[in-house]
Design a protein around this motif. Sequence first.
Motif, PDB file in Angstrom:
ATOM      1  N   LEU A 244       0.609  -1.244   0.063  1.00 41.40           N
ATOM      2  CA  LEU A 244      -0.056  -0.267  -0.092  1.00 41.40           C
ATOM      3  C   LEU A 244       1.297   1.082   0.067  1.00 41.40           C
ATOM      4  O   LEU A 244       0.405   2.459  -0.312  1.00 41.40           O
ATOM      5  CB  LEU A 244      -0.679  -0.304   1.190  1.00 41.40           C
ATOM      6  CG  LEU A 244      -2.006  -1.255   0.971  1.00 41.40           C
ATOM      7  CD1 LEU A 244      -2.950  -0.693   2.652  1.00 41.40           C
ATOM      8  CD2 LEU A 244      -2.836  -0.885  -0.110  1.00 41.40           C
ATOM      9  N   GLY A 245       2.349   1.237   0.542  1.00 40.91           N
ATOM     10  CA  GLY A 245       2.959   2.200   0.164  1.00 40.91           C
ATOM     11  C   GLY A 245       3.549   2.820  -0.688  1.00 40.91           C
ATOM     12  O   GLY A 245       3.372   3.518  -1.224  1.00 40.91           O
ATOM     13  N   ILE A 246       3.881   1.318  -1.480  1.00 45.80           N
ATOM     14  CA  ILE A 246       4.176   1.039  -2.878  1.00 45.80           C
ATOM     15  C   ILE A 246       3.044   2.411  -3.587  1.00 45.80           C
ATOM     16  O   ILE A 246       3.618   3.025  -4.749  1.00 45.80           O
ATOM     17  CB  ILE A 246       5.372   0.596  -2.788  1.00 45.80           C
ATOM     18  CG1 ILE A 246       6.654   0.766  -2.454  1.00 45.80           C
ATOM     19  CG2 ILE A 246       5.631   0.776  -4.676  1.00 45.80           C
ATOM     20  CD1 ILE A 246       7.253   1.552  -2.174  1.00 45.80           C
ATOM     21  N   ALA A 247       2.007   1.654  -3.742  1.00 46.89           N
ATOM     22  CA  ALA A 247       0.974   2.435  -4.139  1.00 46.89           C
ATOM     23  C   ALA A 247       0.361   3.458  -4.082  1.00 46.89           C
ATOM     24  O   ALA A 247       0.233   4.176  -4.872  1.00 46.89           O
ATOM     25  CB  ALA A 247      -0.876   1.159  -3.992  1.00 46.89           C
ATOM     26  N   ALA A 248       0.913   3.972  -2.974  1.00 48.02           N
ATOM     27  CA  ALA A 248       0.811   5.227  -2.381  1.00 48.02           C
ATOM     28  C   ALA A 248       1.753   5.983  -3.523  1.00 48.02           C
ATOM     29  O   ALA A 248       1.270   7.098  -3.770  1.00 48.02           O
ATOM     30  CB  ALA A 248       0.084   5.852  -1.200  1.00 48.02           C
ATOM     31  N   MET A 298      -7.951   2.806  -5.263  1.00 43.89           N
ATOM     32  CA  MET A 298      -8.593   1.310  -4.788  1.00 43.89           C
ATOM     33  C   MET A 298      -7.603   2.042  -4.390  1.00 43.89           C
ATOM     34  O   MET A 298      -7.500   0.787  -2.696  1.00 43.89           O
ATOM     35  CB  MET A 298      -7.671  -0.028  -6.306  1.00 43.89           C
ATOM     36  CG  MET A 298      -7.179  -0.709  -6.125  1.00 43.89           C
ATOM     37  SD  MET A 298      -8.726  -1.540  -5.782  1.00 43.89           S
ATOM     38  CE  MET A 298      -8.436  -2.583  -4.232  1.00 43.89           C
ATOM     39  N   THR A 299      -6.099   2.116  -3.989  1.00 43.09           N
ATOM     40  CA  THR A 299      -5.180   2.083  -2.673  1.00 43.09           C
ATOM     41  C   THR A 299      -6.093   2.788  -1.182  1.00 43.09           C
ATOM     42  O   THR A 299      -5.415   1.765  -0.393  1.00 43.09           O
ATOM     43  CB  THR A 299      -4.374   3.603  -3.074  1.00 43.09           C
ATOM     44  OG1 THR A 299      -3.448   3.045  -4.168  1.00 43.09           O
ATOM     45  CG2 THR A 299      -3.537   3.158  -1.639  1.00 43.09           C
ATOM     46  N   LEU A 300      -7.202   3.961  -1.693  1.00 42.15           N
ATOM     47  CA  LEU A 300      -7.514   4.398  -0.396  1.00 42.15           C
ATOM     48  C   LEU A 300      -8.546   2.842   0.019  1.00 42.15           C
ATOM     49  O   LEU A 300      -8.751   2.658   1.393  1.00 42.15           O
ATOM     50  CB  LEU A 300      -7.965   5.478  -0.289  1.00 42.15           C
ATOM     51  CG  LEU A 300      -7.010   6.760  -0.625  1.00 42.15           C
ATOM     52  CD1 LEU A 300      -8.257   8.369  -0.504  1.00 42.15           C
ATOM     53  CD2 LEU A 300      -6.195   6.636   0.837  1.00 42.15           C
ATOM     54  N   HIS A 301      -9.053   2.396  -0.727  1.00 40.44           N
ATOM     55  CA  HIS A 301     -10.110   1.512  -0.831  1.00 40.44           C
ATOM     56  C   HIS A 301      -9.089   0.568   0.736  1.00 40.44           C
ATOM     57  O   HIS A 301      -9.963   0.103   2.111  1.00 40.44           O
ATOM     58  CB  HIS A 301     -10.666   1.089  -1.754  1.00 40.44           C
ATOM     59  CG  HIS A 301     -11.681  -0.729  -1.282  1.00 40.44           C
ATOM     60  ND1 HIS A 301     -12.875  -0.622  -0.766  1.00 40.44           N
ATOM     61  CD2 HIS A 301     -10.700  -1.668  -1.857  1.00 40.44           C
ATOM     62  CE1 HIS A 301     -13.111  -1.727  -0.674  1.00 40.44           C
ATOM     63  NE2 HIS A 301     -12.246  -2.241  -1.737  1.00 40.44           N
ATOM     64  N   ALA A 302      -8.094  -0.357  -0.460  1.00 36.82           N
ATOM     65  CA  ALA A 302      -7.185  -1.200   0.560  1.00 36.82           C
ATOM     66  C   ALA A 302      -6.842  -0.449   1.574  1.00 36.82           C
ATOM     67  O   ALA A 302      -6.868  -1.756   3.251  1.00 36.82           O
ATOM     68  CB  ALA A 302      -6.104  -1.783  -0.403  1.00 36.82           C
ATOM     69  N   ALA A 303      -6.710   0.573   1.922  1.00 33.76           N
ATOM     70  CA  ALA A 303      -6.694   1.558   3.556  1.00 33.76           C
ATOM     71  C   ALA A 303      -7.440   0.841   4.207  1.00 33.76           C
ATOM     72  O   ALA A 303      -7.338   0.942   5.695  1.00 33.76           O
ATOM     73  CB  ALA A 303      -5.345   2.186   2.852  1.00 33.76           C
ATOM     74  N   VAL A 322      -2.611  -1.716 -10.017  1.00 29.21           N
ATOM     75  CA  VAL A 322      -3.269  -0.520 -10.549  1.00 29.21           C
ATOM     76  C   VAL A 322      -2.150   0.427 -10.243  1.00 29.21           C
ATOM     77  O   VAL A 322      -2.075   1.012 -11.556  1.00 29.21           O
ATOM     78  CB  VAL A 322      -4.444  -0.587 -10.000  1.00 29.21           C
ATOM     79  CG1 VAL A 322      -4.752   0.773 -10.414  1.00 29.21           C
ATOM     80  CG2 VAL A 322      -5.249  -1.725 -10.247  1.00 29.21           C
ATOM     81  N   ALA A 323      -1.750   0.773  -9.259  1.00 31.78           N
ATOM     82  CA  ALA A 323      -1.265   2.159  -9.197  1.00 31.78           C
ATOM     83  C   ALA A 323       0.347   1.704  -9.644  1.00 31.78           C
ATOM     84  O   ALA A 323       0.641   3.461 -11.070  1.00 31.78           O
ATOM     85  CB  ALA A 323      -1.330   2.356  -7.648  1.00 31.78           C
ATOM     86  N   THR A 324       0.486   1.293 -10.144  1.00 35.20           N
ATOM     87  CA  THR A 324       2.327   1.055 -10.113  1.00 35.20           C
ATOM     88  C   THR A 324       1.934   0.381 -11.892  1.00 35.20           C
ATOM     89  O   THR A 324       3.044   1.699 -12.628  1.00 35.20           O
ATOM     90  CB  THR A 324       3.450   0.363  -9.493  1.00 35.20           C
ATOM     91  OG1 THR A 324       2.901  -0.744  -9.812  1.00 35.20           O
ATOM     92  CG2 THR A 324       3.796   0.686  -8.441  1.00 35.20           C
ATOM     93  N   ASP A 325       1.191  -0.129 -12.322  1.00 36.57           N
ATOM     94  CA  ASP A 325       1.457   0.048 -13.846  1.00 36.57           C
ATOM     95  C   ASP A 325       1.178   1.181 -14.011  1.00 36.57           C
ATOM     96  O   ASP A 325       1.379   1.926 -15.890  1.00 36.57           O
ATOM     97  CB  ASP A 325       0.358  -1.121 -13.993  1.00 36.57           C
ATOM     98  CG  ASP A 325       1.033  -2.198 -14.294  1.00 36.57           C
ATOM     99  OD1 ASP A 325       2.138  -2.520 -14.361  1.00 36.57           O
ATOM    100  OD2 ASP A 325      -0.187  -3.403 -14.160  1.00 36.57           O
ATOM    101  N   ASN A 326      -0.447   2.159 -14.044  1.00 36.07           N
ATOM    102  CA  ASN A 326      -0.652   3.027 -14.485  1.00 36.07           C
ATOM    103  C   ASN A 326       0.306   4.538 -14.054  1.00 36.07           C
ATOM    104  O   ASN A 326       0.314   4.945 -14.954  1.00 36.07           O
ATOM    105  CB  ASN A 326      -1.656   3.109 -13.405  1.00 36.07           C
ATOM    106  CG  ASN A 326      -3.315   2.677 -13.227  1.00 36.07           C
ATOM    107  OD1 ASN A 326      -3.229   1.736 -14.408  1.00 36.07           O
ATOM    108  ND2 ASN A 326      -4.383   2.874 -12.603  1.00 36.07           N
ATOM    109  N   ALA A 327       1.136   4.655 -13.358  1.00 36.87           N
ATOM    110  CA  ALA A 327       1.921   5.551 -12.764  1.00 36.87           C
ATOM    111  C   ALA A 327       3.339   5.339 -13.918  1.00 36.87           C
ATOM    112  O   ALA A 327       3.240   6.316 -14.743  1.00 36.87           O
ATOM    113  CB  ALA A 327       2.729   5.165 -11.156  1.00 36.87           C
TER     114      ALA A 327
END
Length: 393
Positions: A244-248, A298-303, A322-327
């Motif tokens: 989650l940290g890396i997603a953020a 998605m990141t905040l949902h998991a958090a 999702v977050a890293t592919d999108n980044a």
Amino acid sequence: MPASHVMPSEESADLIEVVRDLADGELAPRVAKAEADEEFPREVFRTLGAMGVLGLPYPEEHGGGGQPYDVYLRVLEEIARVWSGVAVGTSVHVLSCFGLAGFGTDEQRRAWLPGMLGGDLLGAYCLSEPHAGSDPAAMTTRAVRDGDDYVLTGAKAWTTHGGHADFYTVMARTSDDRRGISCFLVPAGTEGLSADPPERKMGLTASPTATMRFDGVRVPVERRIGAEGDGLRIALAALDSGRLGIAAVATGLAQGALDHAVAYAKERSTFGRPIIEHQGLAFLLADMEAAVQSARAMTLHAARLKDLGLPFGREASIAKMVATDNAMKVTTDAVQVLGGYGYTRDFPVERYMREAKVMQIFEGPNQIQRMVIGRSLAGNTSSAITALGREKH
């Protein structure tokens, strides 16, 4: 345009504003030079520590900030929007405190956690090995009991803050059983502990990454966290939170790239009008905005699942993927928006693109995240919505 946040309290809203001001006022003017010179900004972490950022999601009784995880992640995002290397370092420090905070004894927590969370100390996390990255159960670093000590021998690869940290949370094998791994808290400066020269990386060049060597490192028994054999369980639980940290961080990185692309597109004109008014480019920017927003959601949902004490491992893997592919996609498109200028170091988007790549790799490469998600779908797992609904009744 910076991201808008709906915060759970006035205190957390004020915190975001303070961190945003720090990022824009103090980090932004120095990030390009520090990354170009590969200069580790240790004093920045002292500043973040003094602000309470390094212990945000941990209990106040141990020196932490007592904030929900979703608040902590938005702080990470605001830092990453400007300097992702510092945001990664903050995430790694919080990860390095996880074992002691969650699995240590009351006596251990009282003795060491306040110093780790209070901001003066910086942590590192030693799990991966040269031949045991995505398969931590294959590690070969050993911890052999010798009276009141354990003697650690082996090497740990890809250690963020390696050679600069004040303490290292280390996973080492204590039996030949595949899962016979234990967790140790090793202070920097312990005899036999050393760091190789930092890796020469494509991005995050101001964040040192090194192999740590354990040559007969003696660690007192009281510095073992949990029982013998608990290490893999601790490591896997920590990785759910670390993802989650890396997603953020990836979301913040993408937001920063998007902000630069939009600003450029408003200023640059072709055929008599700003390029943002051309439909082809406007659609590209719209897709970038949608990618950043979906990663954040998605990141905040998991958090929030984590904050409620509900299972969140699958959602953490989805958020990280999702977050890293999108980044990676957003930063690549940001370079495209700037055209030839985007390919130069006069603008930060080329750095964002280089930094985005590793987000898809560390804390478990995205192929591993797909395995985790697929296996969870194959199992008989209850839905978090159902669990929450039962709690409400």
